[in-house]
Scaffold this motif. Sequence first.
Motif, PDB file in Angstrom:
ATOM      1  N   SER A   1       0.862  -1.188   0.000  1.00  0.00           N
ATOM      2  CA  SER A   1       0.000   0.000   0.000  1.00  0.00           C
ATOM      3  C   SER A   1       0.897   1.235   0.000  1.00  0.00           C
ATOM      4  O   SER A   1       1.829   1.340   0.819  1.00  0.00           O
ATOM      5  CB  SER A   1      -0.881  -0.028   1.254  1.00  0.00           C
ATOM      6  N   LEU A   2       0.602   2.156  -0.919  1.00  0.00           N
ATOM      7  CA  LEU A   2       1.392   3.391  -0.990  1.00  0.00           C
ATOM      8  C   LEU A   2       0.700   4.437  -0.116  1.00  0.00           C
ATOM      9  O   LEU A   2      -0.392   4.908  -0.446  1.00  0.00           O
ATOM     10  CB  LEU A   2       1.478   3.879  -2.445  1.00  0.00           C
ATOM     11  N   VAL A   3       1.334   4.787   1.003  1.00  0.00           N
ATOM     12  CA  VAL A   3       0.734   5.750   1.941  1.00  0.00           C
ATOM     13  C   VAL A   3       1.244   7.147   1.550  1.00  0.00           C
ATOM     14  O   VAL A   3       2.455   7.350   1.424  1.00  0.00           O
ATOM     15  CB  VAL A   3       1.120   5.387   3.394  1.00  0.00           C
ATOM     16  N   PRO A   4       0.316   8.106   1.333  1.00  0.00           N
ATOM     17  CA  PRO A   4       0.732   9.408   0.765  1.00  0.00           C
ATOM     18  C   PRO A   4       1.687  10.218   1.637  1.00  0.00           C
ATOM     19  O   PRO A   4       2.388  11.067   1.127  1.00  0.00           O
ATOM     20  CB  PRO A   4      -0.586  10.162   0.607  1.00  0.00           C
ATOM     21  N   ASP A   5       1.691   9.984   2.960  1.00  0.00           N
ATOM     22  CA  ASP A   5       2.556  10.790   3.833  1.00  0.00           C
ATOM     23  C   ASP A   5       2.868   9.998   5.097  1.00  0.00           C
ATOM     24  O   ASP A   5       1.969   9.330   5.636  1.00  0.00           O
ATOM     25  CB  ASP A   5       1.826  12.092   4.210  1.00  0.00           C
ATOM     26  N   PHE A   6       4.127  10.111   5.554  1.00  0.00           N
ATOM     27  CA  PHE A   6       4.492   9.339   6.760  1.00  0.00           C
ATOM     28  C   PHE A   6       3.742   9.814   7.994  1.00  0.00           C
ATOM     29  O   PHE A   6       3.689   9.128   9.005  1.00  0.00           O
ATOM     30  CB  PHE A   6       6.017   9.343   6.986  1.00  0.00           C
ATOM     31  N   LYS A   7       3.069  11.015   7.909  1.00  0.00           N
ATOM     32  CA  LYS A   7       2.312  11.487   9.070  1.00  0.00           C
ATOM     33  C   LYS A   7       1.082  10.606   9.330  1.00  0.00           C
ATOM     34  O   LYS A   7       0.450  10.710  10.370  1.00  0.00           O
ATOM     35  CB  LYS A   7       1.904  12.956   8.896  1.00  0.00           C
ATOM     36  N   TYR A   8       0.734   9.750   8.362  1.00  0.00           N
ATOM     37  CA  TYR A   8      -0.421   8.860   8.558  1.00  0.00           C
ATOM     38  C   TYR A   8      -0.024   7.495   9.140  1.00  0.00           C
ATOM     39  O   TYR A   8      -0.856   6.590   9.212  1.00  0.00           O
ATOM     40  CB  TYR A   8      -1.161   8.654   7.233  1.00  0.00           C
ATOM     41  N   LEU A   9       1.224   7.348   9.536  1.00  0.00           N
ATOM     42  CA  LEU A   9       1.664   6.075  10.110  1.00  0.00           C
ATOM     43  C   LEU A   9       1.771   6.189  11.629  1.00  0.00           C
ATOM     44  O   LEU A   9       2.016   7.270  12.165  1.00  0.00           O
ATOM     45  CB  LEU A   9       3.042   5.693   9.571  1.00  0.00           C
ATOM     46  N   ALA A  10       1.587   5.061  12.308  1.00  0.00           N
ATOM     47  CA  ALA A  10       1.872   4.996  13.750  1.00  0.00           C
ATOM     48  C   ALA A  10       2.572   3.664  13.995  1.00  0.00           C
ATOM     49  O   ALA A  10       2.129   2.622  13.474  1.00  0.00           O
ATOM     50  CB  ALA A  10       0.580   5.082  14.548  1.00  0.00           C
TER      51      ALA A  10
END
Length: 350
Positions: free
Chosen positions: A134-143
Amino acid sequence: MKSARITGPNEPLVLVETETPHPKDNQVLVKVKAVGVCHSDLHLWEGGYDLGDGKFMKVTDRGVKYPVTPGHEIVGTVEELGNNVKGYSKGDEVLVYPWIGCGVCPACKVENENLCDAPKSLGVFQDGGYSQYSLVPDFKYLAKLNGVDPESATSLACSGLTAYNAIKKSNQNSPEFLVIIGAGGLGLMGVQIAHSITKSKIICVDLDDQKLEIAKKMGADFVFNSKDPDTTQKIISTCNGKGADSVVDFVNAPPTAKMGLAVLRKRGNLVLVGLFGGSMELSLVTIPLKSIIIQGAYTGNYTDMVELLDLARKGTINPMISKRYSLDAANTALEDLKARKIVGRAVINP
Ligand code: NAD
């Protein structure tokens, strides 16, 4: 990479092979370990929502474009990082926040991207996690998971997050009695969360006795089967004859919303969460006379998700994963959920 995609309403999901993307700038490529199978994936697959009176709201009218890869409860490991990504390394286990907003509307400005005017949610408006990557648009959406079991953590991106937000809304009047309607993926999380963050006596309602037994183990003080025609009266009697202070309806279909209103006491608070849909008549005068609040709850924000991960890390909540499927069996996973064969949550392991 292999992905299971919805090509159109009620069409079998199709397995497709596409080139694995490379992340740029703030993007992160996540290798999917597990993705939760949510009832909302079913609404996406069925093409929309029941508005009642024979009307239907198409997901395409909300901005969904087929073909789309569903799956918004994504857990995996960081595989590749864009140039600007900080604080993450290859191999980190992460939970993905999927309720991505436009970044500029009033909701996004106060970090409630889940309530965005032009949402770009993963697994709904852009490709999600029924996929090897999955390509996540920004690392700010990871935990980072930091010790939380990966499969259990999937639930925290949607069913747990939504339940957490809804229970917090229902807790504003410090309910002595809280009714939770629906003991599915969301409802069972709701019971656990209410048990851990409120002082309420919890009453859980479902059609399925097996799920009600599990609700009891997860903290419900009383359970009732809604097939029993006396359920409404039995709930009111359980609440000292006055009715419940708060109700959270994780089904939100005409019979459950009607029951929710009927069991609500004066000054009560009804939180509607489920998307089963339909319509019902409201007796308008009872709303001011009883001074009740009726409100909706839609998923939750990134901060809620991080708080929930903390609760899971402490062992206060423990999402129940009862079934696992391969990516090739994505259709079976959705069919089983539709046939109410899933207790708690199922995951796909791509
Ligand atoms: P699920 O299929 O896991 O559970 C649904 C439960 O409702 C089942 O246990 C079923 O037995 C019970 N049920 C159905 N009809 C009932 C009735 N008349 N009386 C009592 N119980 C009844 O579904 P889920 O994943 O928990 O999702 C529930 C709903 O919430 C879905 O419509 C889903 O799309 C929606 N949802 C909403 C949000 C939001 O942000 N508002 C987020 C995620 C999911």
